[in-house]
Design a protein around this motif. Structure first.
Motif, mmCIF file in Angstrom:
data_model
loop_
_atom_site.group_PDB
_atom_site.id
_atom_site.type_symbol
_atom_site.label_atom_id
_atom_site.label_comp_id
_atom_site.label_asym_id
_atom_site.label_seq_id
_atom_site.Cartn_x
_atom_site.Cartn_y
_atom_site.Cartn_z
ATOM 1 N N TYR A 3 0.780 -1.128 0.056
ATOM 2 C CA TYR A 3 -0.022 0.088 -0.227
ATOM 3 C C TYR A 3 1.076 1.406 -0.151
ATOM 4 N N HIS A 31 -2.032 -0.882 -4.056
ATOM 5 C CA HIS A 31 -2.980 0.099 -3.978
ATOM 6 C C HIS A 31 -2.771 1.197 -3.272
ATOM 7 N N ALA A 77 -5.029 0.258 5.903
ATOM 8 C CA ALA A 77 -3.971 -0.595 5.000
ATOM 9 C C ALA A 77 -4.019 -1.750 5.480
#
Length: 195
Positions: A3, A31, A77
């Motif tokens: 993340y 992401h 996260a």
């Protein structure tokens, strides 16, 4: 998977370049979490437009500062690795790929932070230390920085919250607490982050 946590405040002018640097990574299993900290310059609207991308999540909060924004990102996260990126900075194209390849068993690895999008150091070396030795080195050596820039961290060691009452040095104080809980920490001589 990793993340990328990006706190954003009044960052409309820089956010496109910042995000482009993440999408340019050679390691594409990521992401992004954008945490808008009460922006009033159009950044919040831009974040909402970007939230349509399947790899981008957006969190909006009232303006409480960068530490509160990072805490919100940490809470959301859910990955093996994470990294922080300021909205007015960029990652160099191979940053995450290099750090993942060099991390080995380390729970945290830091690459070099530059002020330009410079090329990599020709021969990359990695120094792996215990967390105690790393913190000692950081206290003695002014070239070892304890800030969130350039670090790739295993999520399992990031259980500390940023101190929201600190206005300066908040990321260094957080890094000291997080690294204290790591078994091993690595320092890589490879450019990863453009400040």
């Amino acid at each position: 998977m990793y993340y990328v946590l990006i706190p954003v405040y009044q960052a409309k002018a820089w956010l496109d370049a910042c995000l482009a640097s993440v999408f340019a990574q050679t390691e594409q299993n990521f992401h992004i979490i954008l945490v808008d900290d009460g922006s009033t310059d159009g950044t919040a609207r831009l974040c909402d437009e970007l939230a349509h991308h399947p790899r981008i999540a957006v969190i909006h909060q009232k303006n409480r500062g960068v530490s509160a924004a990072r805490n919100a990102g940490l809470q959301a996260a859910a990955s093996e690795w994470l990294t922080f990126l300021d909205a007015d900075d960029v990652l160099l194209p191979d940053a995450i790929g290099h750090l993942l390849a060099l991390a080995g068993d380390s729970q945290a690895i830091q690459g070099l932070v530059t002020r330009s999008e410079a090329s990599n150091v020709p021969e990359c070396t990695v120094q792996t230390l215990s967390s105690r030795d790393m913190l000692d080195l950081a206290l003695r050596n002014p070239t070892v920085h304890l800030h969130t820039h350039g670090w790739l961290l295993r999520r399992e060691i990031c259980n500390e919250r940023f101190n929201e009452s600190l206005r300066l040095g908040e990321d260094g104080e957080w890094m000291m607490r997080v690294l204290r809980g790591a078994k091993t920490v690595s320092l890589a001589q490879v450019n990863t982050y453009c400040y």
